[in-house]
Design an enzyme around this catalytic site. Structure first.
Site, mmCIF file in Angstrom:
data_model
loop_
_atom_site.group_PDB
_atom_site.id
_atom_site.type_symbol
_atom_site.label_atom_id
_atom_site.label_comp_id
_atom_site.label_asym_id
_atom_site.label_seq_id
_atom_site.Cartn_x
_atom_site.Cartn_y
_atom_site.Cartn_z
ATOM 1 N N CYS A 46 4.787 110.682 98.252
ATOM 2 C CA CYS A 46 5.932 111.582 98.463
ATOM 3 C C CYS A 46 6.823 111.052 99.587
ATOM 4 O O CYS A 46 8.056 111.119 99.508
ATOM 5 C CB CYS A 46 5.448 112.976 98.850
ATOM 6 S SG CYS A 46 4.202 113.634 97.743
ATOM 7 N N CYS A 69 16.147 109.941 91.739
ATOM 8 C CA CYS A 69 15.630 109.641 90.391
ATOM 9 C C CYS A 69 16.446 108.511 89.763
ATOM 10 O O CYS A 69 15.896 107.571 89.184
ATOM 11 C CB CYS A 69 15.725 110.858 89.465
ATOM 12 S SG CYS A 69 14.952 112.353 90.063
ATOM 13 N N HIS A 90 16.678 113.065 76.234
ATOM 14 C CA HIS A 90 17.629 112.572 77.233
ATOM 15 C C HIS A 90 19.039 112.379 76.658
ATOM 16 O O HIS A 90 19.948 111.993 77.379
ATOM 17 C CB HIS A 90 17.119 111.258 77.844
ATOM 18 C CG HIS A 90 15.895 111.462 78.683
ATOM 19 N ND1 HIS A 90 14.637 111.154 78.239
ATOM 20 C CD2 HIS A 90 15.745 111.982 79.918
ATOM 21 C CE1 HIS A 90 13.756 111.454 79.174
ATOM 22 N NE2 HIS A 90 14.402 111.968 80.207
ATOM 23 N N CYS A 102 14.979 119.640 84.191
ATOM 24 C CA CYS A 102 13.748 119.614 83.382
ATOM 25 C C CYS A 102 12.514 119.212 84.195
ATOM 26 O O CYS A 102 11.422 119.693 83.942
ATOM 27 C CB CYS A 102 13.891 118.644 82.213
ATOM 28 S SG CYS A 102 15.185 119.087 81.035
ATOM 29 N N CYS A 113 15.870 121.974 76.803
ATOM 30 C CA CYS A 113 16.343 122.214 75.436
ATOM 31 C C CYS A 113 15.373 123.112 74.650
ATOM 32 O O CYS A 113 15.757 123.733 73.657
ATOM 33 C CB CYS A 113 16.580 120.902 74.694
ATOM 34 S SG CYS A 113 15.356 119.650 74.993
ATOM 35 N N ASN A 188 27.248 129.730 78.197
ATOM 36 C CA ASN A 188 27.303 129.784 76.733
ATOM 37 C C ASN A 188 28.412 128.910 76.169
ATOM 38 O O ASN A 188 28.344 128.511 75.009
ATOM 39 C CB ASN A 188 27.567 131.225 76.267
ATOM 40 C CG ASN A 188 26.293 131.909 75.819
ATOM 41 O OD1 ASN A 188 25.235 131.285 75.729
ATOM 42 N ND2 ASN A 188 26.387 133.174 75.540
ATOM 43 N N ARG A 426 32.584 138.715 60.955
ATOM 44 C CA ARG A 426 31.144 138.501 61.144
ATOM 45 C C ARG A 426 30.305 139.743 60.865
ATOM 46 O O ARG A 426 29.198 139.647 60.339
ATOM 47 C CB ARG A 426 30.886 138.072 62.582
ATOM 48 C CG ARG A 426 31.380 136.707 62.794
ATOM 49 C CD ARG A 426 31.288 136.316 64.212
ATOM 50 N NE ARG A 426 31.782 134.958 64.270
ATOM 51 C CZ ARG A 426 31.900 134.265 65.359
ATOM 52 N NH1 ARG A 426 31.561 134.792 66.513
ATOM 53 N NH2 ARG A 426 32.331 133.040 65.330
HETATM 54 O O1 MEZ Z 1 33.711 131.934 68.455
HETATM 55 C C1 MEZ Z 1 32.583 131.752 67.989
HETATM 56 O O2 MEZ Z 1 31.621 132.454 68.285
HETATM 57 C C2 MEZ Z 1 32.383 130.690 66.998
HETATM 58 C C3 MEZ Z 1 33.567 129.919 66.615
HETATM 59 C C4 MEZ Z 1 31.187 130.507 66.460
HETATM 60 C C5 MEZ Z 1 30.939 129.609 65.343
HETATM 61 O O3 MEZ Z 1 30.491 130.094 64.298
HETATM 62 O O4 MEZ Z 1 31.193 128.409 65.471
#
Ligand code: MEZ
Length: 598
Positions: A46, A69, A90, A102, A113, A188, A426
């Protein structure tokens, strides 16, 4: 081979304790999966990195750890190029993230992921999935917190809304700190697939698409069942073309234009070839933040907003992963912490029938930003308005973008029959899918659709696609009646030729499905977006119960409510984050420069 001396090991363990390891972890440096253990096994103590005169200092961004790293192992790109295997952790759409997202020195490494994907990874440590929301210990009283900093603007959240607000405030001359609770930036927005809606852009004009602000307002209001706040929708549409230009100037490519559900014309902008929009935009925003030396901190959770006696927001109390609790005094705060689709308990609280549904969201979308805003006196609205997206790959959290349907795919049920206008809103497409046997559907397309949209390649990579050289062979692969699927495709192709879908009134029929091979992905509805949130003014000020704005407090993006009403149109989210992020950044900078009453 380097050899470890026992005194070096003891020093390493002590340092491990200092760096936040549990005593057991620190006492077990050889444990598999801990980088400390892996390094020790390879004869690297270390103290070669940590300690007096050594380069690695641990901050919440873990910047110098990562530099350490990279110094030995190469950049993420270089490591990715060396790694082998079908799924290469990666190399991903998450971009250039820190190694420590990770890997942990004194805790088990995990594959970040794995929060969204379920693939088997052959990795040299026992991957553990990160818990979505680590419970914070009870925060101290702000007055007792000694560590204090000062800035003009604090931005909470590093998705597109937060990063755009931060860049805008910075460019207006404000000193800005961005705080992100997750180990990576992007929120998101990083996962946004289909594109960004904008009306009357030069990219539409180039393709001869006739659109207008009024039509975008109309589509958005209709899609939202008129529960939307009209004044916010007008801003969304009016500013949308300028927001596309803004991103283009920052370096983004939004020159491809396609169609999303509920839109009267093609207005969804994305990179050439139909690549996913979110990872691209986040990359561009990150690069611009680096260029401006913006202070962006990960592993930094805001646990409380600070206010003065007059109710003005005056800063934040932060819990840094390594730094512990500290406060930042600020002249303005922008909340851009996203929604709560990844918080199943909260979703079920507002919509009990969505209990147990999968979600397309990143693990940080738990809604704690809403709690921060509400605790500071912000009014919440439309919280029960939660959107399920009709096409999440069955058994996974992978969103199959609406753009696949927009570019021509159809939905068929287990009987091999169409059952809905595939590019309706939707809520309608999800409801129709849930009414089918097995509550799922197959998204069926051909090579022509595949070639039209680059992001479809990713679904092949993730082995989500079944295929056949003929419609009948595809039917056999997905176990639906071959004759029925063949007849469905024939009827659909006749509708395309006639430019009229008598059966389901699909308004846009971009291409016939006649080019082998034929493909299908099984899809199910899943929780995708929360329309409710903090009530804001047209200047993104967070509104209090008395109908007045809370001074010094702004919000943008999914943490707010009102733009999308009862149902968001695909492509309107990224559009909202850029437009309202720009407004929030400008307003916060202005508030920071205005003389503030004590
Ligand atoms: O705006 C969205 O949520 C979107 C375009 C999602 C998608 O189906 O690609």
């Amino acid at each position: 081979m380097r050899h470890l001396s026992s005194s070096r090991l003891i020093l390493g363990c002590l340092l491990g304790l200092l760096l936040g390891a549990s005593p057991m972890q620190a006492a077990l440096p050889q444990a598999p999966g801990f980088l400390a253990g892996q390094h020790a096994k390879n004869g690297i103590a270390c103290a070669e990195c940590h300690g007096k005169g050594r380069p690695v200092k641990v901050d919440d961004n873990e910047t110098t750890v990562n530099e350490g790293c990279v110094r030995c192992h190469g950049s993420l790109k270089e490591v990715g190029a060396k790694a082998q295997g079908h799924i290469n952790p990666h190399v991903s759409h998450l971009g250039d993230i820190a190694c420590t997202a990770c890997h942990g020195g004194h805790r088990g490494s995990w594959a970040y992921c794995g929060n969204c994907h379920g693939f088997e990874l052959k990795i040299p440590f026992p991957a553990t999935v990160m818990k979505p929301a680590e419970a914070a210990p009870k925060p101290p009283q702000p007055a007792s917190v000694r560590r204090r900093e000062r800035t003009d603007v604090v931005v909470i959240g590093s998705g597109a809304a937060g990063m755009v607000a931060a860049l805008t405030a910075h460019d207006a001359g404000a000193k800005v700190v961005v705080l992100e609770k997750q180990p990576i930036t992007g929120g998101n927005s990083m996962l946004a697939a289909g594109g960004m809606n904008a009306a009357a852009t030069r990219f539409q004009a180039k393709k001869g698409i006739k659109d207008s602000v009024e039509l975008m307002v109309k589509d958005t209001m209709t899609g939202g069942k008129n529960l939307n706040e009209l004044e916010l929708v007008k801003i969304l549409a009016e500013q949308s073309a300028a927001s596309v230009e803004y991103l283009t100037e920052l370096g983004a490519d939004l020159s491809d234009v396609g169609r999303m559900g509920g839109a009267s014309v093609d207005r969804t902008h994305r990179p050439q070839g139909g690549k996913a929009v979110g990872a691209h935009i986040v990359d561009v925003l990150r690069a611009n933040a680096v260029k401006r030396k913006l202070d962006v901190r990960v592993n930094s959770r805001v646990v409380r907003l600070l206010e003065n006696r007059q109710g003005r927001i005056t800063g934040v109390l932060v819990q840094g992963r390594h730094r512990g609790f500290y406060r930042i005094d600020a002249k303005a705060v922008v909340l851009a912490a996203g929604g709560f689709s990844a918080n199943p308990e909260r979703v079920a609280h507002y919509q009990p029938t969505f209990q147990g549904m999968t979600s397309s969201n990143q693990p940080g979308a738990t809604g704690d930003g809403l709690d921060l805003g509400a605790a500071a006196g912000g009014v919440l609205k439309d919280m029960e308005q939660i959107q399920i997206h009709p096409s999440i790959a069955a058994g996974s959290r992978i969103l199959i973008t609406e753009a696949v349907r927009g570019n021509g795919a159809i939905l068929v049920n287990r009987e091999g029959k169409r059952f809905v206008n595939e590019i309706t809103t939707r809520d309608a497409a999800s409801k129709a899918t849930l009414a089918q046997p097995g509550q799922s559907a197959f998204m069926v397309f051909d090579e022509g659709v595949r070639q039209s949209l680059k992001q479809i390649d990713g679904y092949f990579h993730l082995e989500l696609v079944k295929e056949g050289a003929t419609p009948e062979a595809l039917a056999a692969a997905i176990q639906v009646p071959p004759q029925a699927l063949k007849e469905t495709l024939d009827r659909y192709n006749q509708a395309v030729a006639a430019k009229a879908d008598a059966e389901f009134k699909r308004p846009d029929l971009p291409r016939a499905l006649t080019t082998p091979k034929f493909y299908a992905i099984e899809v199910k509805p899943g929780v995708h977006y929360t329309m409710g949130g903090l009530k804001i003014s047209t200047r993104t000020e967070v509104m209090a119960k008395d109908g007045k704005p809370i001074p010094g407090f702004f919000a943008a993006g999914e943490v707010t409510g009102g733009v999308h009403g009862a149902n968001r149109l695909g492509g309107n989210s990224i559009s909202e984050t850029i437009t309202f992020g720009r407004i929030a950044g400008a307003q916060a900078a202005a508030a920071a420069h205005a003389p503030v009453k004590p």
